[in-house]
Scaffold this active site. Structure first.
Site, mmCIF file in Angstrom:
data_model
loop_
_atom_site.group_PDB
_atom_site.id
_atom_site.type_symbol
_atom_site.label_atom_id
_atom_site.label_comp_id
_atom_site.label_asym_id
_atom_site.label_seq_id
_atom_site.Cartn_x
_atom_site.Cartn_y
_atom_site.Cartn_z
ATOM 1 N N ARG A 109 108.604 -64.362 30.368
ATOM 2 C CA ARG A 109 110.032 -64.151 30.591
ATOM 3 C C ARG A 109 110.851 -65.218 29.856
ATOM 4 O O ARG A 109 110.431 -66.372 29.748
ATOM 5 C CB ARG A 109 110.314 -64.234 32.093
ATOM 6 C CG ARG A 109 111.760 -63.976 32.526
ATOM 7 C CD ARG A 109 112.156 -62.549 32.320
ATOM 8 N NE ARG A 109 113.314 -62.184 33.148
ATOM 9 C CZ ARG A 109 114.087 -61.144 32.908
ATOM 10 N NH1 ARG A 109 113.836 -60.358 31.886
ATOM 11 N NH2 ARG A 109 115.100 -60.857 33.703
ATOM 12 N N THR A 395 113.968 -51.092 27.964
ATOM 13 C CA THR A 395 112.731 -51.851 28.127
ATOM 14 C C THR A 395 111.610 -50.934 27.659
ATOM 15 O O THR A 395 111.857 -49.772 27.356
ATOM 16 C CB THR A 395 112.591 -52.259 29.617
ATOM 17 O OG1 THR A 395 113.699 -53.094 29.973
ATOM 18 C CG2 THR A 395 111.322 -52.996 29.921
ATOM 19 N N GLU A 415 116.393 -56.493 27.319
ATOM 20 C CA GLU A 415 117.351 -56.244 28.402
ATOM 21 C C GLU A 415 118.181 -54.995 28.148
ATOM 22 O O GLU A 415 117.679 -53.911 28.344
ATOM 23 C CB GLU A 415 118.224 -57.459 28.706
ATOM 24 C CG GLU A 415 118.593 -57.592 30.180
ATOM 25 C CD GLU A 415 119.851 -56.873 30.597
ATOM 26 O OE1 GLU A 415 120.557 -56.323 29.759
ATOM 27 O OE2 GLU A 415 120.136 -56.875 31.809
ATOM 28 N N ASP A 435 120.810 -61.170 33.286
ATOM 29 C CA ASP A 435 120.065 -60.799 34.493
ATOM 30 C C ASP A 435 120.240 -61.828 35.606
ATOM 31 O O ASP A 435 119.820 -61.588 36.740
ATOM 32 C CB ASP A 435 118.572 -60.644 34.181
ATOM 33 C CG ASP A 435 118.232 -59.264 33.629
ATOM 34 O OD1 ASP A 435 119.137 -58.415 33.566
ATOM 35 O OD2 ASP A 435 117.071 -59.047 33.264
ATOM 36 N N SER A 459 113.952 -60.339 37.431
ATOM 37 C CA SER A 459 113.712 -59.077 36.740
ATOM 38 C C SER A 459 113.238 -58.029 37.739
ATOM 39 O O SER A 459 112.797 -58.361 38.846
ATOM 40 C CB SER A 459 112.646 -59.281 35.658
ATOM 41 O OG SER A 459 112.228 -58.047 35.102
ATOM 42 N N GLY A 481 113.497 -49.032 32.607
ATOM 43 C CA GLY A 481 114.513 -48.411 33.445
ATOM 44 C C GLY A 481 115.390 -49.377 34.197
ATOM 45 O O GLY A 481 116.048 -48.983 35.157
ATOM 46 N N GLY A 482 115.423 -50.655 33.811
ATOM 47 C CA GLY A 482 116.285 -51.610 34.493
ATOM 48 C C GLY A 482 115.919 -51.759 35.948
ATOM 49 O O GLY A 482 114.747 -51.725 36.330
#
Length: 573
Positions: A109, A395, A415, A435, A459, A481-482
């Site tokens: 990340r 993503t 993102e 985020d 996340s 898909g967030g």
């Protein structure tokens, strides 16, 4: 390689042609939904978001490569052919299953620069910036982590030479690939992308129009970047001329950022333990903090255990209702408790405790939707202020099983679509810092997911491995898909585990997701009407999950499914 590109064009055309469904017809197809059949294999399988990327992974596996080798080749190609979703300028979470040594989680990340402060996304008046004003430019760019993470994972799990894993992506970047309908549509729909000079030069025609479908898009700058990465490893990105160009791009952009060469040089991936939770006879393992995915998926399944889901049809509205209500409760906890565990005390065990989830499950009315949900109180935990932050839906998910039974589930992201819209070295830079919660405190209480130097933003990415009662790996799963990723993955797992659906049928189920909001999002009018009858306030919207699923039978037979809403494919031998 020209033959490979031509084959991909045929594959894309084939993917656009409906074929008979695997076990059942979709009750109502959502926009963009294309029926597909499951893919089976005996030795290995890769499921990725573009045929060219899947083919790169398949070729690596056919040469005897390990799952992590294939994941590296896939990610390199995705940087080229799916630039809006993931790439060298972003980050990733990866679960690795070693058939001999067990499971490990790799955290790649992005991190906040050392100069970042909690008020990063507040305007002069102290109010949060409008979201897109924060996204576009250098302020949103986190220190990229995917390449360092893949390098560390390859050192531990790889079999083929690092340098040769980039050959397919280099050749494709030089020769070009045909722009597909999805990339064309996303370029056309983005109001800010072509405002950036480097992005406009790459994604637009000379007269400024979005690249048309079928345009052969070459990227010599990325080919040169990948050659450097093949020769020098992640150091090619984290120090030297490319690092200098990256930092200069961030610091001179509109809404300039504060990343430094030291931030890039000092980035380190983290080797973590997966977060695992029981579900009926299975053990479901996911990514822990700074991702909320493993916890929230585990919570949703834990709260659903008291319901007889196998007695219902897979596409029954009652299943969607129960999943939405479990999601509402899981997100209430997520917003209150989950952030980077290196900065915040995250009560992982308490949030997944069986007694705690049984008590939380009692808030689910099987007949009626709740209007909202309060966070629970895990044992010994003091609540911080709630801070909602919604990671965006661009993503990519890669699911792989190699010939030795090793597996990778990797969710990779920059993102939002096209990230910060900044380009360097032929790839886009992320906007992952958005985020974080824009508000650092609420009512003088700190928000767990506030911006802090060196911190990783929370996340929803949910790479997942499922193990049977005998400890055997049974499924590899994940989705883009967030913030909806959590609901998408939980829905697919219920489909495969409770209803015995093959991966393609599970990936094709209609979605309904609630993220502790007054409104539930549903994919089809019929499902929306059924949920409204149960008291939900519903918005009908496209829900472009990108579920990539693999199941492993006791005899080793592999079955894969790629989400019909996108252009991904499953390949194997």
């Amino acid at each position: 390689m020209r033959a490979l590109a031509a084959a991909a064009v045929l594959l894309l055309a084939a993917c656009a042609t409906p074929v008979p469904g695997p076990t059942r017809d979709a009750p109502e197809a959502a926009s963009g939904w294309t029926a597909r059949a499951p893919v089976t294999a005996d030795r290995f399988m890769v499921v990725a978001a573009h045929p060219l990327a899947a083919e790169a992974g398949r070729a690596v596996l056919a040469r005897g490569g390990a799952a992590i080798d294939a994941a590296i080749a896939v990610q390199a190609v995705l940087t080229l052919v799916e630039p809006q979703s993931s790439g060298l300028g972003g980050g990733a979470f990866l679960l690795h299953w070693d058939a001999a040594r067990g499971a490990v989680a790799w955290d790649g990340r992005e991190t906040a620069p050392a100069a970042a402060t909690p008020d990063r996304f507040l305007g002069p008046d102290g109010a949060p910036l409008p979201f897109m004003d924060a996204v576009v430019g250098g302020l949103s760019v986190g220190v990229p982590g995917v390449l360092r993470m893949l390098e560390a994972a390859h050192a531990e799990h790889g079999r083929l030479l690092w340098a040769e894993l980039f050959d397919p992506a280099i050749a494709l970047a030089e020769e070009g690939f045909p722009v597909g309908p999805r990339l064309h549509a996303l370029i056309s729909a983005d109001a800010r992308l072509l405002d950036q000079p480097a992005a406009r030069a790459y994604f637009a025609t000379p007269d400024g129009a979005p690249l048309p479908v079928g345009h052969r898009l070459r990227n010599p700058a990325l080919a040169e970047t990948l050659r450097a990465v093949a020769r020098h490893g992640a150091d090619a990105l984290h120090q030297g001329p490319l690092a200098e160009a990256l930092v200069a791009t961030v610091r001179t952009a509109e809404s300039p950022g504060d990343m430094t060469l030291a931030d890039l040089r000092d980035y380190r991936p983290v080797r973590r333990q997966p977060v695992c939770a029981p579900y009926r006879v299975w053990t479901v393992c996911g990514m822990g903090p700074p991702s909320s995915g493993g916890i929230a998926v585990g919570q949703m399944l834990g709260m659903l255990q008291r319901f007889d889901l196998p007695a219902l049809a897979p596409d029954a509205p009652q299943v969607a209702h129960l999943l939405a209500e479990a999601g509402r409760l899981a997100f209430a906890d997520r917003n209150a408790y989950v952030a980077d565990a290196d900065f915040v005390d995250v009560p992982v065990e308490g949030l997944l405790d069986a007694a705690y989830l049984a008590a939380r499950s009692l808030h689910i009315d099987p007949a009626r939707a709740a209007s909202d949900a309060e966070p629970g109180q895990p044992v010994g935990m003091v609540r911080l202020a709630e801070g909602a932050a919604w990671d965006r839906p661009s993503t990519s998910q890669v699911s792989i099983v190699d010939a030795r039974g090793n597996a990778v589930s990797m969710t990779s992201s920059i993102e939002s679509a096209f990230g910060s819209r900044l380009m360097v070295g032929g790839f886009l830079l992320n906007n992952q810092l958005t985020d974080f919660s824009f508000r650092p405190a609420v009512d003088d209480r700190p928000v767990a997911n506030r911006v802090e130097p060196g911190k990783r933003p929370r996340s929803s990415m949910s790479p997942t491995l499922v193990f049977g009662p005998d400890g055997r790996l049974e499924a590899v799963a994940g989705s883009p898909g967030g913030a909806n990723i959590i609901g998408y993955v939980a829905r697919a797992l219920v489909g495969m585990l409770d209803h015995g659906l093959n991966p393609q049928a599970a990936a094709s189920l209609p979605h309904a997701v609630n993220r502790d909001q007054p409104r539930t999002d549903a994919e089809t009018p019929a499902l929306a009407a059924a949920l409204e009858a149960r008291g939900h306030t519903v918005r009908v919207t496209d829900m472009t999950s990108g579920l990539h699923l693999i199941t492993i039978a006791p005899n080793g037979r592999l079955t894969g499914g790629a989400d019909p809403r996108r252009e991904g494919v499953a390949m194997g031998e």
